[in-house]
Design a protein around this motif. Structure first.
Motif: not given
Length: 458
Positions: A348-352, A354-364, A378-386, A402-403
């Motif tokens: 949940q923290l990883l998603v939050e 990435a959501t605060g970055i302005h270039r990260v898409s809000s639609s996806e 534990l190896e985690l991956e965070l995927g986001f859209w631009i 950094r976030a």
């Protein structure tokens, strides 16, 4: 204009200077200069206001300002000389009008040359040298015209012939052909550049179609200018059939690549597979498309380096286009956490983060997943859209990382890193220089020497 020998011309100028009517000529010259300068200033202001309008047709009039003043003055002096010649001699005006006319020709030539050949307003040394040669030729022609030597020179060039196959052609005809071709070709290139600028401002048309129409318009203008100039000289256009046959043979033997690149350029523009501004990857080249020419395409990398790719390379080979039909681009980053971490909270923290970055898409929305159970955590991956792949992925990945780091530090979540413990087991009774503690990691036992590496997480 009737040509006057040099001595007679100077004598007429002297007679005009001693006559009372010379004041009319001097006054007319000064009045034409002042009125021409004022009208040119008014026209420049009008062009500047009109250029600010989005619907204005721009043919490069903003750089035509230096030609306006001498052009208007030349027209006013020509009209004044015509009417004033009905009442008195105008020998002084006959001297001033060609001088001002030559200034118009020189400045207009500079305008065309810089408009067609200079890039981004930069004038190179070769261009400056050619401008000096052009200005010298113009002033030499005016000097021959004023001194009355121009007709004699024309007669000499017309009488001097050169053998050309079975026919003979005069030097005057050759020079006339060269001048007509150069002038009409320059005008065609200027008109093509103006047409391209106009088409690029049309918002309702696809960018590829704008480029196609601009390229086809320029090619058509060049073709018409060459044919028209040859017709003016008197050359039969049927002789071009021989040139067409030679061109076909050349295409068959050695110009396949060049012809293929030109055809590929029009294919790219017509099928809209690439447009200016797309982010693409072709083999080892990656970057944003900045120019699509008929022979090559310019690709600008994120480091600023421009790559010139032949159009055939973009048609015959695979091309990755990040913004062909959808500009959405997925970017992923990986992070590891300790085994004793609250996995649901970390995701949940990883998603939050990435959501605060302005270039990260809000639609996806971003998605965080558990990839595998690694040897260190534990190896985690965070995927986001631009939505702006043309701006690159390095910057947004850095912002997201950094976030994530700030979020993990704030919640005291441990990020493991590998630790290695090295033990060397040697032969019995071995003594190691500098080791005084027999219980140190360097231990001795009977058996074969080997290297043992143990790993543990903090």
């Amino acid at each position: 204009m009737k040509q006057i020998p040099l001595l007679d011309f100077l004598s007429d100028i002297g007679d005009d200077m001693r006559a009372p009517g010379v004041m009319w000529q001097i006054g007319a010259i000064l009045a034409c200069i002042a009125l021409g300068w004022a009208l040119a200033r008014i026209l420049r202001a009008w062009f500047a206001r009109r250029a600010q309008s989005p619907a204005a047709v721009n043919f490069g009039v903003e750089s035509f300002a230096r030609v306006l003043s001498p052009l208007i003055i030349f027209l006013l002096l020509t009209i004044t000389r015509y009417f004033l010649a009905k009442w008195q001699h105008v020998h002084l005006l006959k001297l001033v009008v060609p001088l001002v006319g030559s200034l118009v020709v020189v400045r207009f030539g500079f305008f065309l040359l810089r408009r067609v050949f200079s890039r981004h307003g930069h004038v190179g040394a070769a261009m400056l040298a050619f401008e000096k040669i052009f200005a010298s030729l113009v002033w030499l022609t005016v000097a021959l015209y004023i001194t009355g030597l121009w007709p004699d020179l024309l007669d000499f060039l017309d009488d001097t012939t050169l053998p050309l196959g079975r026919n003979k052609i005069s030097i005057a005809t050759i020079l006339q052909a060269l001048v007509s071709v150069a002038v009409l070709l320059m005008l065609a290139l200027w008109a093509g550049a103006a047409l391209e600028e106009r088409l690029m401002r049309v918002e309702g048309m696809h960018s590829s179609l704008r480029v196609v129409f601009a390229r086809m318009g320029r090619a058509l203008l060049i073709l018409v200018s060459v044919l028209l100039s040859l017709s003016l000289v008197g050359i039969d256009l049927t002789v071009l059939s021989v040139f067409g046959g030679a061109l076909g043979v050349g295409l068959g033997f050695g110009l396949q690549k060049i012809a293929s690149n030109y055809v590929s350029g029009f294919i790219i523009l017509l099928d809209r597979s690439l447009t200016i501004g797309d982010m693409i990857t072709v083999e080892k080249y990656s970057g944003r498309v900045t120019h699509i020419n008929t022979r090559y395409t310019v690709l600008q990398g994120l480091d600023g380096v421009e790559s010139i790719l032949p159009n055939e390379m973009l048609v015959s080979g695979p091309v990755q286009n990040f913004s062909l039909s959808n500009k959405m681009l997925r970017v992923a980053t990986q992070v590891s956490v300790a085994y004793d971490s609250d996995l649901d909270l970390v995701l949940q923290l990883l998603v939050e983060a990435a959501t605060g970055i302005h270039r990260v898409s809000s639609s996806e929305p971003p998605v965080a997943t558990l990839q595998r159970f690694g040897p260190d955590g534990l190896e985690l991956e965070l995927g986001f859209w631009i939505e702006d792949p043309e701006n690159g992925r390095g910057g947004v990945s850095s912002d997201v990382n950094r976030a994530i780091w700030r979020t993990l530090q704030a919640h005291q979540i441990s990020v493991p890193y590998p630790q290695r413990e090295l033990r060397i087991i040697g032969a019995a009774g071995a003594r190691w220089p500098g080791v005084t503690d027999p219980e140190a990691p360097l231990q001795a036992s009977v058996g074969q020497s080997h290297l043992s590496v143990q790993s543990k997480a903090p």
